[in-house]
Scaffold this active site. Structure first.
Site, mmCIF file in Angstrom:
data_model
loop_
_atom_site.group_PDB
_atom_site.id
_atom_site.type_symbol
_atom_site.label_atom_id
_atom_site.label_comp_id
_atom_site.label_asym_id
_atom_site.label_seq_id
_atom_site.Cartn_x
_atom_site.Cartn_y
_atom_site.Cartn_z
ATOM 1 C CE1 TYR A 162 -3.826 -2.135 -0.233
ATOM 2 C CE2 TYR A 162 -3.084 -3.170 1.794
ATOM 3 C CZ TYR A 162 -3.924 -3.143 0.684
ATOM 4 O OH TYR A 162 -4.858 -4.126 0.508
ATOM 5 N NE ARG A 202 -6.126 -16.552 6.160
ATOM 6 C CZ ARG A 202 -5.322 -17.210 5.327
ATOM 7 N NH1 ARG A 202 -5.826 -17.750 4.244
ATOM 8 N NH2 ARG A 202 -4.027 -17.307 5.574
ATOM 9 C CB CYS A 245 -9.040 -21.053 9.583
ATOM 10 S SG CYS A 245 -8.598 -20.345 7.985
ATOM 11 C CB CYS A 278 -11.273 -22.338 1.667
ATOM 12 S SG CYS A 278 -12.427 -21.369 2.676
ATOM 13 C CB CYS A 334 -12.269 -14.344 4.760
ATOM 14 S SG CYS A 334 -11.039 -15.565 4.304
HETATM 15 C C1 LIG Z 1 -10.592 -10.785 4.882
HETATM 16 C C2 LIG Z 1 -9.215 -10.282 5.153
HETATM 17 C C3 LIG Z 1 -8.968 -8.908 5.194
HETATM 18 C C4 LIG Z 1 -7.688 -8.432 5.469
HETATM 19 N N1 LIG Z 1 -7.489 -7.080 5.603
HETATM 20 C C5 LIG Z 1 -6.289 -6.611 6.044
HETATM 21 C C6 LIG Z 1 -6.119 -5.249 6.412
HETATM 22 O O1 LIG Z 1 -7.063 -4.456 6.441
HETATM 23 N N2 LIG Z 1 -4.875 -4.848 6.776
HETATM 24 C C7 LIG Z 1 -3.819 -5.697 6.846
HETATM 25 O O2 LIG Z 1 -2.715 -5.283 7.183
HETATM 26 N N3 LIG Z 1 -3.976 -7.008 6.541
HETATM 27 C C8 LIG Z 1 -5.176 -7.491 6.174
HETATM 28 N N4 LIG Z 1 -5.356 -8.839 5.955
HETATM 29 C C9 LIG Z 1 -4.227 -9.772 6.181
HETATM 30 C C10 LIG Z 1 -4.266 -10.324 7.614
HETATM 31 O O3 LIG Z 1 -4.004 -9.323 8.555
HETATM 32 C C11 LIG Z 1 -3.267 -11.475 7.810
HETATM 33 O O4 LIG Z 1 -1.975 -10.966 7.637
HETATM 34 C C12 LIG Z 1 -3.503 -12.625 6.840
HETATM 35 O O5 LIG Z 1 -4.857 -12.977 6.832
HETATM 36 C C13 LIG Z 1 -2.654 -13.848 7.181
HETATM 37 O O6 LIG Z 1 -2.895 -14.312 8.476
HETATM 38 P P1 LIG Z 1 -3.902 -15.505 8.826
HETATM 39 O O7 LIG Z 1 -3.450 -16.726 8.098
HETATM 40 O O8 LIG Z 1 -3.816 -15.663 10.321
HETATM 41 O O9 LIG Z 1 -5.246 -15.094 8.360
HETATM 42 C C14 LIG Z 1 -6.622 -9.333 5.666
HETATM 43 C C15 LIG Z 1 -6.878 -10.708 5.613
HETATM 44 C C16 LIG Z 1 -8.156 -11.186 5.389
HETATM 45 C C17 LIG Z 1 -8.404 -12.672 5.413
HETATM 46 S S1 SF4 Z 2 -13.515 -18.580 4.718
HETATM 47 FE FE1 SF4 Z 2 -11.969 -20.202 4.661
HETATM 48 S S2 SF4 Z 2 -10.014 -19.101 4.820
HETATM 49 FE FE2 SF4 Z 2 -11.578 -17.646 5.377
HETATM 50 S S3 SF4 Z 2 -11.607 -17.786 7.601
HETATM 51 FE FE3 SF4 Z 2 -13.179 -19.185 6.867
HETATM 52 S S4 SF4 Z 2 -12.182 -21.177 6.642
HETATM 53 FE FE4 SF4 Z 2 -10.586 -19.631 6.884
#
Ligand SMILES: Cc1cc2nc3c(=O)[nH]c(=O)nc-3n(C[C@H](O)[C@H](O)[C@H](O)COP(=O)(O)O)c2cc1C
Ligand code: SF4
Length: 654
Positions: free
Chosen positions: A179, A329, A352, A355, A359
């Site tokens: 960004y 997630r 989670c 997938c 989200c």
């Molecule tokens: C639906 C969604 C929206 C996200 N929006 C942001 C955001 O606003 N700012 C940001 O820094 N990361 C954003 N991310 C990234 C998450 O903060 C995180 O780094 C990423 O989901 C990986 O971690 P996880 O496997 O625990 O989900 C978003 C991720 C998801 C799934």
């Molecule tokens: S939609 Fe899929 S990837 Fe997203 S939070 Fe739910 S299980 Fe995890």
């Protein structure tokens, strides 16, 4: 466990090492906080998270919008909503951080179908340099003038003031994911040769100016946490540069660093990990990037991305690879992850499965986030599972042990109903079993195992190898019947009599896969494309025939793009606007892009052309005076999140 040990960030005590990662939810309304959003965050705070990070607040709304419906931080009109949000988070026992951001050139996305600059309200996006973000559909941005850079620095300063006035404990600064601030930091996106570009010092200048402006605005002691990328493209910052950036941020008083990754889909072909690692990628796939940064600084370092299991998270901390674990997630899937982890109820955590369907997929479509495995996501206030009164307890018969039937059984049993579940096969799982078979999809097994465990734990009487007909159902004398009998593969008329040559995907996956054959796959949606990859790995040559103009139309871009790239690399022939019309002894005949009746030579054809609902039992039970609820694929084939949701709702309302 180290996970539950307290830690300090910039003088603020956080009760444990678990951070909720920032996630744009699309629960905002015209940039403002909604009730829905408050309940979403409050439930996660009550669920035991130490530090909740509220999603991107856009400091220049809508010019800096990262998606179609982000939260705004650009005006004092935001303060009342943000205050409610911080209060709800703190009342839940967590510390609250608000992430401030500007999307820069990533706001310049032409949104289909209008192909308008919807995010920015029609304005040309801004960036350090006039280079379009390389994901298809982005326009060339306008380079910022020196005066405009000053305005942006001021916008961050004012947004920080609002954050403090709204009662947040910490300010998050989004310098990751390419960004605007990430664009300035990286020579990949910043080609300026003035004070804000050139060498690393110049590229860092806007971030340092912002930190100083925030300090002037809110006072010197307020904790600032920077999110930064731990990996950049080949012509971006090196690992050594990233360590220097981290050190410089620490030297300027930043209180903690949150190391993430990701730049946009176009780079996936070069083995870069996306911000949201998908199914098949290993757990904790970017912890090593946090480790690289941790070696350079002494402030707390937060790691993130596909950390799912309590023991894995604990090991990362024990091995001193990071100081805190951020969950994104995993907390969408289960708001009570932390409570269950602390109480050693690890098996009760809704897993989670990475997938990205509900989200990230919904964000791409401009819709509020949902979750495949968690039907309550975004409806935390309305959907609460409460026990039934003793006089209302029913005997419930659920027919079908796929995701919908299992979810309905679990929720009904949790509420106190007596539930019997009949499954016609020898094991549970229904569609989940098939969906988990292609390479890289085994994470779906975790959801299947979770549902099975919960059903058993809630006392559901599970009867396998039990088919249902009307007589058998009536004999059971249930007070209510839930029909979750699933769907059958759609067999087009031209394929109906081509036995042997044509297989459905179910039969293919349940028997020995063809090897060294020429295969035509009819249908280029998610199932067809995943089947193509599976067959390519078995050394077959594969042609996918898709009627529509787009392959993988039913997939989020984050999973669709890498799959298409892999198929291309492995030599799949991908035909769009191609309508299969006949099976002949040596292949499939199809009309392809207006050219009629072409032969696609093949030894075998696989049907991935969708499913038809199996409504037989529902129709027959209709007039026997028992309430019948049809859910899942037997109403609406192919939509697993909807199936799980319907199962939940039936369980909740019986
Ligand atoms: C639906 C969604 C929206 C996200 N929006 C942001 C955001 O606003 N700012 C940001 O820094 N990361 C954003 N991310 C990234 C998450 O903060 C995180 O780094 C990423 O989901 C990986 O971690 P996880 O496997 O625990 O989900 C978003 C991720 C998801 C799934
Ligand atoms: S939609 Fe899929 S990837 Fe997203 S939070 Fe739910 S299980 Fe995890």
């Amino acid at each position: 466990m180290k996970l539950f040990e307290p830690i300090e960030i910039g003088g603020i005590a956080v009760k444990n090492r678990i951070v909720m990662a920032p996630m744009t939810s699309h629960y905002a309304w015209k940039g403002l906080v909604t009730e829905r959003m408050v309940h979403f965050y409050a439930e996660r705070a009550r669920g035991g998270v130490g530090l909740v990070t509220v999603e991107d607040g856009i400091v220049d709304y809508p010019l800096g919008n990262n998606t179609d419906n982000p939260l705004a931080a650009d005006d004092d009109r935001c303060i009342p909503g943000l205050t409610r949000l911080s209060q709800a988070i703190k009342a839940g026992g967590a510390k609250a951080m608000f992430q401030l951001s500007h999307a820069g050139r990533r706001a310049g996305h032409l949104s289909p179908p209008s192909m308008r600059l919807q995010r920015t309200g029609g304005r040309l996006p801004v960036a350090p340099s006039p280079l379009a973000h390389p994901t298809p559909g982005h326009v060339v941005p306008r380079p910022l003038t020196m005066d405009e850079i000053e305005e942006i620095v001021e916008a961050f300063g004012q947004a920080a003031r609002r954050t403090v006035e709204a009662g947040f404990d910490m300010i998050g600064l989004h310098c990751a994911h390419m960004y605007l601030l990430g664009q300035f930091l990286s020579p990949w996106a910043n080609k300026r040769n003035d004070a804000y570009g050139g060498n690393l010092e110049g590229r860092l200048k806007i971030v340092i100016d912002i930190i100083e402006r925030i300090r002037q605005t809110v006072g010197p002691g307020y904790p600032i946490v920077c999110r930064m990328n731990g990996q950049e493209p080949a012509d971006g910052n090196s690992f050594a540069d990233l360590r220097t950036i981290a050190k410089t941020l620490e030297a300027h008083g930043v209180s903690a660093l949150h190391v993430s990754v990701g730049f946009g889909s176009i780079l996936w072909d070069k083995d870069f990990i996306p911000a949201e690692a998908t199914m098949g990628m290993p757990e904790g796939c970017i912890v090593h990037l946090a480790e690289n940064i941790k070696q350079a600084v002494s402030i707390p370092v937060i790691t993130v991305n596909k950390i799912r299991h309590v023991d894995f998270a604990e090991r990362v901390l024990q091995e001193n690879r990071a100081d805190m674990i951020a969950l994104g997630r995993a907390l969408l899937a289960d708001s009570q992850w932390v409570v269950k982890a602390r109480e050693n109820r690890w098996d009760d955590i809704r897993p989670c499965v990475s997938c990205c369907q509900g989200c990230v997929g919904n964000i791409e479509k401009g819709r509020p986030i949902r979750c495949l495995v968690n039907p309550r996501l975004g409806r935390e206030k309305q959907l609460r599972v409460r026990p039934v009164k003793p006089e209302k307890v029913k005997r419930v018969l659920v027919v079908g042990g796929g995701p919908a039937g299992l979810e309905a059984s679990i929720i009904a049993a949790r509420r106190g109903h007596r539930v019997v579940l009949w499954e016609k096969n020898a094991d549970l799982g229904g569609r989940l079993k098939i969906a988990a078979m292609p390479p890289g999809k085994t994470e779906l097994d975790a959801f299947k195992a979770f549902l099975r465990r919960q059903a058993i734990g809630q006392g559901v009487e599970i009867v396998l190898n039990r088919s249902a007909d009307v007589a058998a159902v009536l004999e059971e004398e249930p007070d209510a019947v839930v029909v979750a009998t699933g769907a059958k593969p759609h067999i087009p008329e031209f394929a109906a009599s081509a036995n042997g040559f044509v297989k459905t995907v179910e039969t293919l996956l349940c028997e020995e896969a063809p090897k060294g054959k020429s295969v035509v796959i009819i249908g280029g949606g998610l199932v067809g494309l995943e089947t193509a990859l599976y067959l390519l790995k078995m050394e077959n040559t594969v042609t996918v025939v898709e009627m529509g103009a787009t392959l993988g139309q039913d997939m989020p871009m984050i999973t669709r793009m890498p799959l298409l790239l892999q198929l291309g690399t492995k030599g799949a022939r991908l035909l769009t606007e191609a309508r299969a019309k006949a099976i002949v002894p040596n292949g499939v005949r199809a009309d392809i892009k207006g050219k009629e009746d072409r032969l696609i030579p093949a030894d075998v054809a696989i049907l991935c052309a969708g499913d038809v609902a199996d409504r037989a039992l529902t129709a027959k039970l209709g007039d026997h005076g028992i309430p019948v609820h049809a859910i899942g694929d037997c109403c609406q084939p192919g939509d697993m999140p909807a199936a799980v949701y319907q199962g939940f709702m039936v369980g909740l309302t019986l």
